[in-house]
Design a protein around this motif. Structure first.
Motif, PDB file in Angstrom:
ATOM      1  N   ARG A  21       0.596  -0.966   0.098  1.00  0.00           N
ATOM      2  CA  ARG A  21      -0.097   0.016  -0.273  1.00  0.00           C
ATOM      3  C   ARG A  21       0.799   1.211   0.133  1.00  0.00           C
ATOM      4  N   LEU A  22       2.167   1.240   0.948  1.00  0.00           N
ATOM      5  CA  LEU A  22       2.395   2.366   0.754  1.00  0.00           C
ATOM      6  C   LEU A  22       3.590   2.467  -0.914  1.00  0.00           C
ATOM      7  N   ARG A  23       3.643   1.276  -1.356  1.00  0.00           N
ATOM      8  CA  ARG A  23       4.321   1.547  -2.316  1.00  0.00           C
ATOM      9  C   ARG A  23       3.467   2.121  -3.647  1.00  0.00           C
ATOM     10  N   TRP A  24       2.066   1.581  -3.285  1.00  0.00           N
ATOM     11  CA  TRP A  24       0.884   2.080  -3.937  1.00  0.00           C
ATOM     12  C   TRP A  24       0.680   3.752  -4.162  1.00  0.00           C
ATOM     13  N   PHE A  25       1.261   4.514  -2.466  1.00  0.00           N
ATOM     14  CA  PHE A  25       1.248   5.773  -2.899  1.00  0.00           C
ATOM     15  C   PHE A  25       1.921   6.266  -2.946  1.00  0.00           C
ATOM     16  N   GLY A  26       3.141   5.217  -2.925  1.00  0.00           N
ATOM     17  CA  GLY A  26       4.650   6.762  -3.590  1.00  0.00           C
ATOM     18  C   GLY A  26       4.415   6.266  -5.467  1.00  0.00           C
ATOM     19  N   GLY A  27       3.743   5.779  -5.739  1.00  0.00           N
ATOM     20  CA  GLY A  27       3.430   5.846  -6.886  1.00  0.00           C
ATOM     21  C   GLY A  27       2.652   6.531  -7.215  1.00  0.00           C
ATOM     22  N   SER A  28       1.594   6.871  -6.974  1.00  0.00           N
ATOM     23  CA  SER A  28       0.598   8.440  -6.726  1.00  0.00           C
ATOM     24  C   SER A  28       1.391   9.097  -6.884  1.00  0.00           C
ATOM     25  N   LEU A  29       2.052   9.404  -5.917  1.00  0.00           N
ATOM     26  CA  LEU A  29       2.863  10.541  -5.201  1.00  0.00           C
ATOM     27  C   LEU A  29       4.125  10.937  -6.752  1.00  0.00           C
ATOM     28  N   LEU A  30       4.142   9.603  -6.909  1.00  0.00           N
ATOM     29  CA  LEU A  30       5.022   9.907  -8.234  1.00  0.00           C
ATOM     30  C   LEU A  30       4.225  10.598  -9.687  1.00  0.00           C
ATOM     31  N   VAL A  31       3.044   9.625 -10.120  1.00  0.00           N
ATOM     32  CA  VAL A  31       2.456  10.329 -11.351  1.00  0.00           C
ATOM     33  C   VAL A  31       1.923  11.716 -10.706  1.00  0.00           C
ATOM     34  N   ALA A  32       1.578  12.142  -9.660  1.00  0.00           N
ATOM     35  CA  ALA A  32       1.136  13.006  -9.383  1.00  0.00           C
ATOM     36  C   ALA A  32       2.389  14.360 -10.052  1.00  0.00           C
ATOM     37  N   PHE A  33       3.610  14.442  -9.249  1.00  0.00           N
ATOM     38  CA  PHE A  33       4.426  14.847  -9.834  1.00  0.00           C
ATOM     39  C   PHE A  33       5.087  15.114 -11.061  1.00  0.00           C
ATOM     40  N   LEU A  34       4.598  14.096 -11.787  1.00  0.00           N
ATOM     41  CA  LEU A  34       5.007  14.412 -13.115  1.00  0.00           C
ATOM     42  C   LEU A  34       4.170  14.572 -13.615  1.00  0.00           C
ATOM     43  N   ILE A  35       3.066  14.891 -13.550  1.00  0.00           N
ATOM     44  CA  ILE A  35       1.752  15.767 -14.333  1.00  0.00           C
ATOM     45  C   ILE A  35       2.182  16.975 -13.712  1.00  0.00           C
ATOM     46  N   THR A  36       2.359  17.607 -12.416  1.00  0.00           N
ATOM     47  CA  THR A  36       2.292  19.081 -11.939  1.00  0.00           C
ATOM     48  C   THR A  36       3.112  19.111 -13.155  1.00  0.00           C
ATOM     49  N   HIS A  37       4.258  18.731 -12.639  1.00  0.00           N
ATOM     50  CA  HIS A  37       5.779  19.263 -13.670  1.00  0.00           C
ATOM     51  C   HIS A  37       5.423  19.502 -15.387  1.00  0.00           C
ATOM     52  N   LEU A  38       4.926  18.310 -15.582  1.00  0.00           N
ATOM     53  CA  LEU A  38       4.626  18.657 -17.043  1.00  0.00           C
ATOM     54  C   LEU A  38       3.487  19.836 -17.428  1.00  0.00           C
ATOM     55  N   ALA A  39       2.079  19.511 -16.962  1.00  0.00           N
ATOM     56  CA  ALA A  39       0.810  20.475 -16.927  1.00  0.00           C
ATOM     57  C   ALA A  39       1.310  22.064 -16.582  1.00  0.00           C
ATOM     58  N   TYR A  40       1.699  22.161 -14.649  1.00  0.00           N
ATOM     59  CA  TYR A  40       2.041  22.700 -14.275  1.00  0.00           C
ATOM     60  C   TYR A  40       3.118  23.584 -13.521  1.00  0.00           C
ATOM     61  N   GLY A  41       4.434  24.087 -14.116  1.00  0.00           N
ATOM     62  CA  GLY A  41       5.272  24.123 -14.194  1.00  0.00           C
ATOM     63  C   GLY A  41       5.098  25.473 -13.873  1.00  0.00           C
ATOM     64  N   TYR A  42       4.846  26.192 -14.140  1.00  0.00           N
ATOM     65  CA  TYR A  42       4.241  27.454 -13.462  1.00  0.00           C
ATOM     66  C   TYR A  42       3.580  27.946 -12.538  1.00  0.00           C
ATOM     67  N   ALA A  43       2.967  26.850 -11.972  1.00  0.00           N
ATOM     68  CA  ALA A  43       3.290  26.610 -10.044  1.00  0.00           C
ATOM     69  C   ALA A  43       2.829  25.824  -9.807  1.00  0.00           C
ATOM     70  N   PHE A  44       4.547  24.663 -10.202  1.00  0.00           N
ATOM     71  CA  PHE A  44       4.819  23.861  -9.366  1.00  0.00           C
ATOM     72  C   PHE A  44       4.642  23.118  -7.625  1.00  0.00           C
ATOM     73  N   THR A  45       5.156  24.512  -6.745  1.00  0.00           N
ATOM     74  CA  THR A  45       5.079  24.094  -6.023  1.00  0.00           C
ATOM     75  C   THR A  45       3.757  23.329  -5.360  1.00  0.00           C
ATOM     76  N   SER A  46       2.634  25.430  -5.595  1.00  0.00           N
ATOM     77  CA  SER A  46       1.656  25.257  -5.251  1.00  0.00           C
ATOM     78  C   SER A  46       0.791  23.474  -5.560  1.00  0.00           C
ATOM     79  N   VAL A  47       1.030  23.520  -6.931  1.00  0.00           N
ATOM     80  CA  VAL A  47       0.097  22.961  -7.540  1.00  0.00           C
ATOM     81  C   VAL A  47       0.046  21.162  -6.915  1.00  0.00           C
ATOM     82  N   TRP A  48       1.397  21.005  -6.629  1.00  0.00           N
ATOM     83  CA  TRP A  48       2.332  19.734  -6.249  1.00  0.00           C
ATOM     84  C   TRP A  48       0.846  19.423  -4.927  1.00  0.00           C
ATOM     85  N   CYS A  49       1.529  20.709  -4.098  1.00  0.00           N
ATOM     86  CA  CYS A  49       1.592  19.888  -2.943  1.00  0.00           C
ATOM     87  C   CYS A  49      -0.409  20.119  -2.797  1.00  0.00           C
ATOM     88  N   PHE A  50      -0.770  20.927  -3.953  1.00  0.00           N
ATOM     89  CA  PHE A  50      -2.439  20.652  -3.356  1.00  0.00           C
ATOM     90  C   PHE A  50      -2.154  18.840  -3.841  1.00  0.00           C
TER      91      PHE A  50
END
Length: 229
Positions: free
Chosen positions: A176-205
């Motif tokens: 389950r923790l590995r699943w959580f880590g994978g979900s964080l990674l997906v969110a990280f990549l999506i935020t980095h690629l699509a919301y780079g102009y507001a990475f910190t805010s969107v990633w933490c959200f």
């Protein structure tokens, strides 16, 4: 995607009862090793509430004196706290569990997180001119000037940040923790690629939303550490 003070406060309010339930579960099970993860939704709730204050301060008729102290507190979580807290939380679950190599990796990531967090946030605390929150395309951009900017480009710096945050979960003994880590990674990549102009805010959200799943994750029946005696 558009965010607002209301969105931040709603997420904060929603995480509080989940945090209460998670902490009660850890206490009922007498699992002190679970408490750091159980407390995580509380800290995400606090961070989102702080961003709600930033939004209020940036409103044309809002209390602008709120912006800098709320933003600095918010950035403490984003730039320093999570880099240490998340590796430490996973380490607590594995402090007595094999293999030894996993513990060494977690300890190394914790030290790296402490050093990186201090280097990212302390200059902001010492010089308020190094950050200035603004609204960009419906999201918050904190416009930070970091010491590391002189030597590390954004892509490399973001990669190191993502590794410190996600790898501890990915190498955990819990599915389950590995699943959580994978979900964080997906969110990280999506935020980095699509919301780079507001990475910190969107990633933490996104991470705050994902932290709601910790209420379920800490009920993982797989043992994380040898029972304390």
């Amino acid at each position: 995607m558009c965010f607002s003070s209301s969105a931040s406060f709603v997420v904060a309010a929603g995480l509080l009862p989940l945090g209460v339930g998670a902490v009660r579960y850890a206490q009922d099970q007498q699992r002190n090793d679970l408490l750091p993860l159980a407390l995580t939704p509380f800290f995400f709730a606090l961070q989102q509430a702080l961003e709600g204050l930033v939004w209020l301060g940036l409103d044309p008729d809002g209390p602008d004196w709120l912006v800098h102290p709320a933003a600095l507190s918010y950035l403490f979580f984003a730039y320093a706290f999570w880099l240490a807290w998340l590796p430490w939380s996973v380490l607590q679950l594995n402090v007595q569990a094999p293999p030894l190599r996993r513990r060494w990796m977690l300890q190394g990531l914790l030290v790296l997180g402490l050093l990186a967090g201090a280097g990212l946030w302390l200059p902001l605390a010492l010089d308020g001119s190094l950050f200035q929150p603004t609204v960009v395309q419906g999201s918050l951009n904190y416009n930070t000037t970091l010491l590391a900017d002189r030597w590390i480009n954004l892509g490399a710096g973001s990669t190191v940040y993502g590794v410190i945050i996600t790898v501890p979960f990915m190498i955990s003994g819990s599915v389950r923790l590995r699943w959580f880590g994978g979900s964080l990674l997906v969110a990280f990549l999506i935020t980095h690629l699509a919301y780079g102009y507001a990475f910190t805010s969107v990633w933490c959200f996104f991470s705050a939303l994902l932290s709601a799943s910790l209420f379920w994750i800490i009920r993982d029946p797989q043992p994380q550490a040898l029972p304390a005696h």
